[in-house]
Design a protein around this motif. Structure first.
Motif, PDB file in Angstrom:
ATOM      1  N   ASN A  89      11.806  -4.286   1.614  1.00 15.90           N
ATOM      2  CA  ASN A  89      10.590  -4.480   2.398  1.00 15.90           C
ATOM      3  C   ASN A  89       9.376  -3.904   1.670  1.00 15.90           C
ATOM      4  O   ASN A  89       9.499  -3.210   0.656  1.00 15.90           O
ATOM      5  CB  ASN A  89      10.734  -3.895   3.806  1.00 15.90           C
ATOM      6  CG  ASN A  89      10.932  -2.384   3.808  1.00 15.90           C
ATOM      7  OD1 ASN A  89      10.280  -1.658   3.067  1.00 15.90           O
ATOM      8  ND2 ASN A  89      11.851  -1.911   4.664  1.00 15.90           N
ATOM      9  N   ARG A  90       8.201  -4.209   2.183  1.00 14.19           N
ATOM     10  CA  ARG A  90       6.978  -3.804   1.499  1.00 14.19           C
ATOM     11  C   ARG A  90       6.831  -2.289   1.463  1.00 14.19           C
ATOM     12  O   ARG A  90       6.328  -1.730   0.480  1.00 14.19           O
ATOM     13  CB  ARG A  90       5.750  -4.452   2.162  1.00 14.19           C
ATOM     14  CG  ARG A  90       4.474  -4.157   1.383  1.00 14.19           C
ATOM     15  CD  ARG A  90       3.277  -4.957   1.810  1.00 14.19           C
ATOM     16  NE  ARG A  90       2.110  -4.540   1.037  1.00 14.19           N
ATOM     17  CZ  ARG A  90       1.766  -5.037  -0.142  1.00 14.19           C
ATOM     18  NH1 ARG A  90       2.483  -6.001  -0.684  1.00 14.19           N
ATOM     19  NH2 ARG A  90       0.700  -4.577  -0.784  1.00 14.19           N
ATOM     20  N   HIS A  91       7.264  -1.604   2.496  1.00 15.06           N
ATOM     21  CA  HIS A  91       7.145  -0.146   2.510  1.00 15.06           C
ATOM     22  C   HIS A  91       7.935   0.478   1.365  1.00 15.06           C
ATOM     23  O   HIS A  91       7.440   1.401   0.691  1.00 15.06           O
ATOM     24  CB  HIS A  91       7.639   0.409   3.848  1.00 15.06           C
ATOM     25  CG  HIS A  91       7.750   1.899   3.856  1.00 15.06           C
ATOM     26  ND1 HIS A  91       6.650   2.734   3.860  1.00 15.06           N
ATOM     27  CD2 HIS A  91       8.849   2.713   3.820  1.00 15.06           C
ATOM     28  CE1 HIS A  91       7.062   3.992   3.836  1.00 15.06           C
ATOM     29  NE2 HIS A  91       8.377   4.013   3.818  1.00 15.06           N
ATOM     30  N   VAL A  92       9.147   0.015   1.145  1.00 18.41           N
ATOM     31  CA  VAL A  92       9.971   0.547   0.060  1.00 18.41           C
ATOM     32  C   VAL A  92       9.314   0.262  -1.290  1.00 18.41           C
ATOM     33  O   VAL A  92       9.203   1.148  -2.145  1.00 18.41           O
ATOM     34  CB  VAL A  92      11.392  -0.042   0.106  1.00 18.41           C
ATOM     35  CG1 VAL A  92      12.165   0.275  -1.170  1.00 18.41           C
ATOM     36  CG2 VAL A  92      12.144   0.466   1.328  1.00 18.41           C
ATOM     37  N   ALA A  93       8.871  -0.972  -1.482  1.00 18.89           N
ATOM     38  CA  ALA A  93       8.217  -1.329  -2.741  1.00 18.89           C
ATOM     39  C   ALA A  93       6.973  -0.473  -2.969  1.00 18.89           C
ATOM     40  O   ALA A  93       6.746   0.032  -4.080  1.00 18.89           O
ATOM     41  CB  ALA A  93       7.861  -2.809  -2.744  1.00 18.89           C
ATOM     42  N   GLU A  94       6.186  -0.289  -1.931  1.00 22.41           N
ATOM     43  CA  GLU A  94       4.966   0.513  -2.046  1.00 22.41           C
ATOM     44  C   GLU A  94       5.288   1.965  -2.390  1.00 22.41           C
ATOM     45  O   GLU A  94       4.635   2.576  -3.250  1.00 22.41           O
ATOM     46  CB  GLU A  94       4.194   0.447  -0.731  1.00 22.41           C
ATOM     47  CG  GLU A  94       2.934   1.297  -0.704  1.00 22.41           C
ATOM     48  CD  GLU A  94       2.252   1.239   0.642  1.00 22.41           C
ATOM     49  OE1 GLU A  94       2.526   2.109   1.498  1.00 22.41           O
ATOM     50  OE2 GLU A  94       1.450   0.296   0.848  1.00 22.41           O
ATOM     51  N   THR A  95       6.281   2.532  -1.720  1.00 25.93           N
ATOM     52  CA  THR A  95       6.647   3.921  -1.962  1.00 25.93           C
ATOM     53  C   THR A  95       7.037   4.148  -3.414  1.00 25.93           C
ATOM     54  O   THR A  95       6.606   5.125  -4.060  1.00 25.93           O
ATOM     55  CB  THR A  95       7.810   4.329  -1.035  1.00 25.93           C
ATOM     56  OG1 THR A  95       7.404   4.178   0.328  1.00 25.93           O
ATOM     57  CG2 THR A  95       8.228   5.769  -1.276  1.00 25.93           C
ATOM     58  N   ILE A  96       7.841   3.253  -3.970  1.00 31.10           N
ATOM     59  CA  ILE A  96       8.308   3.420  -5.342  1.00 31.10           C
ATOM     60  C   ILE A  96       7.200   3.107  -6.348  1.00 31.10           C
ATOM     61  O   ILE A  96       6.988   3.855  -7.314  1.00 31.10           O
ATOM     62  CB  ILE A  96       9.554   2.556  -5.604  1.00 31.10           C
ATOM     63  CG1 ILE A  96      10.684   2.972  -4.651  1.00 31.10           C
ATOM     64  CG2 ILE A  96      10.005   2.697  -7.054  1.00 31.10           C
ATOM     65  CD1 ILE A  96      11.933   2.124  -4.753  1.00 31.10           C
ATOM     66  N   PHE A  97       6.489   2.010  -6.133  1.00 28.15           N
ATOM     67  CA  PHE A  97       5.406   1.665  -7.051  1.00 28.15           C
ATOM     68  C   PHE A  97       4.398   2.815  -7.159  1.00 28.15           C
ATOM     69  O   PHE A  97       3.975   3.193  -8.257  1.00 28.15           O
ATOM     70  CB  PHE A  97       4.677   0.409  -6.567  1.00 28.15           C
ATOM     71  CG  PHE A  97       5.148  -0.868  -7.202  1.00 28.15           C
ATOM     72  CD1 PHE A  97       5.234  -1.004  -8.573  1.00 28.15           C
ATOM     73  CD2 PHE A  97       5.464  -1.972  -6.405  1.00 28.15           C
ATOM     74  CE1 PHE A  97       5.645  -2.195  -9.165  1.00 28.15           C
ATOM     75  CE2 PHE A  97       5.884  -3.171  -6.979  1.00 28.15           C
ATOM     76  CZ  PHE A  97       5.971  -3.279  -8.357  1.00 28.15           C
ATOM     77  N   ARG A  98       3.991   3.366  -6.018  1.00 30.91           N
ATOM     78  CA  ARG A  98       2.965   4.410  -6.049  1.00 30.91           C
ATOM     79  C   ARG A  98       3.506   5.707  -6.636  1.00 30.91           C
ATOM     80  O   ARG A  98       2.734   6.473  -7.245  1.00 30.91           O
ATOM     81  CB  ARG A  98       2.409   4.620  -4.644  1.00 30.91           C
ATOM     82  CG  ARG A  98       1.599   3.416  -4.175  1.00 30.91           C
ATOM     83  CD  ARG A  98       0.959   3.621  -2.818  1.00 30.91           C
ATOM     84  NE  ARG A  98       0.169   2.448  -2.438  1.00 30.91           N
ATOM     85  CZ  ARG A  98      -0.530   2.349  -1.300  1.00 30.91           C
ATOM     86  NH1 ARG A  98      -0.524   3.363  -0.428  1.00 30.91           N
ATOM     87  NH2 ARG A  98      -1.214   1.260  -1.038  1.00 30.91           N
TER      88      ARG A  98
END
Length: 214
Positions: free
Chosen positions: A104-113
């Motif tokens: 999901n977008r939250h997981v992707a955002e957490t790792i990317f950032r």
């Protein structure tokens, strides 16, 4: 509503920039997104390419370019302390949060950032452990199931012609790179150009092959 598959690898600064810019780029349109981790190194190897950071002159340009893109588009960005780095732990952590091949977008955002903000060492063991603690892991990130899922995602992407990240795929059309977001938006808005000869005929254009001995 159109469904977009967003192929990503956290090692790619362009994937990070495109991820952050996607909501703004597609503002006002109806769509859904599946964020799909793949191993960029395997894509490059299959297609006989070097990564931008493996070519010294291109490496320098890439870092300058992505930092400029970040400030030009209002996206917070700092280069990791070392780059390239091994992205496998991040990819496996991501897939350990999911029961299928998408996150999901939250997981992707957490790792990317975590990778692209702060300027830290992306592969640091303590940072990876802290990152894992912030995510809701549903599977063992180091287990064979997760490893197999990453390989399957990557193999499927290769079979579909994906050669790099970020690649957004919708209706069999692929849009590569940060600058591909504008093209993706135009497609989603219904521009009939994408049904015409310029799109369909591009892969069939003959090439003038030059001998490497000349």
């Amino acid at each position: 509503m159109k469904h977009i598959t967003f192929h990503l690898d956290f090692i790619s600064p362009y994937a990070y920039l495109a991820f952050e810019q996607l909501p703004q780029a597609l503002e006002g349109l109806s769509y859904s997104v599946a964020y799909r981790p793949v191993l960029l190194g395997a894509l490059l190897k299959h297609h006989g390419q070097l990564g931008p950071a493996e070519i010294p002159a291109k490496r320098a340009w890439t870092y300058r370019h992505v930092l400029w893109l970040g400030q030009a588009n209002g996206i917070a960005m700092e280069l990791p302390a070392s780059h390239p780095y091994n992205p496998l732990p991040h990819l496996r952590l991501a897939l350990a949060t999911s029961t299928d091949g998408d996150i999901n977008r939250h997981v992707a955002e957490t790792i990317f950032r975590d990778v692209w903000q702060g300027g830290g060492e992306a592969g640091d063991a303590a940072r990876l452990a802290a990152l894992a603690a912030r995510l809701r892991l549903q599977r063992d990130a180091g287990g064979e199931e997760v490893k197999a899922r990453l390989k399957a995602n990557t193999d499927e992407a290769i079979a579909r012609g994906v050669f790099g990240v970020p690649t957004c795929e919708v209706d069999g059309h692929q849009f590569w790179g940060f600058d591909g977001l504008a093209m993706l938006r135009d497609y989603l808005r219904g521009n009939t150009w994408f049904d015409g000869p310029d799109w369909e005929g591009a892969p069939r254009r003959p090439a003038l092959l030059r001998s490497s001995n000349r």
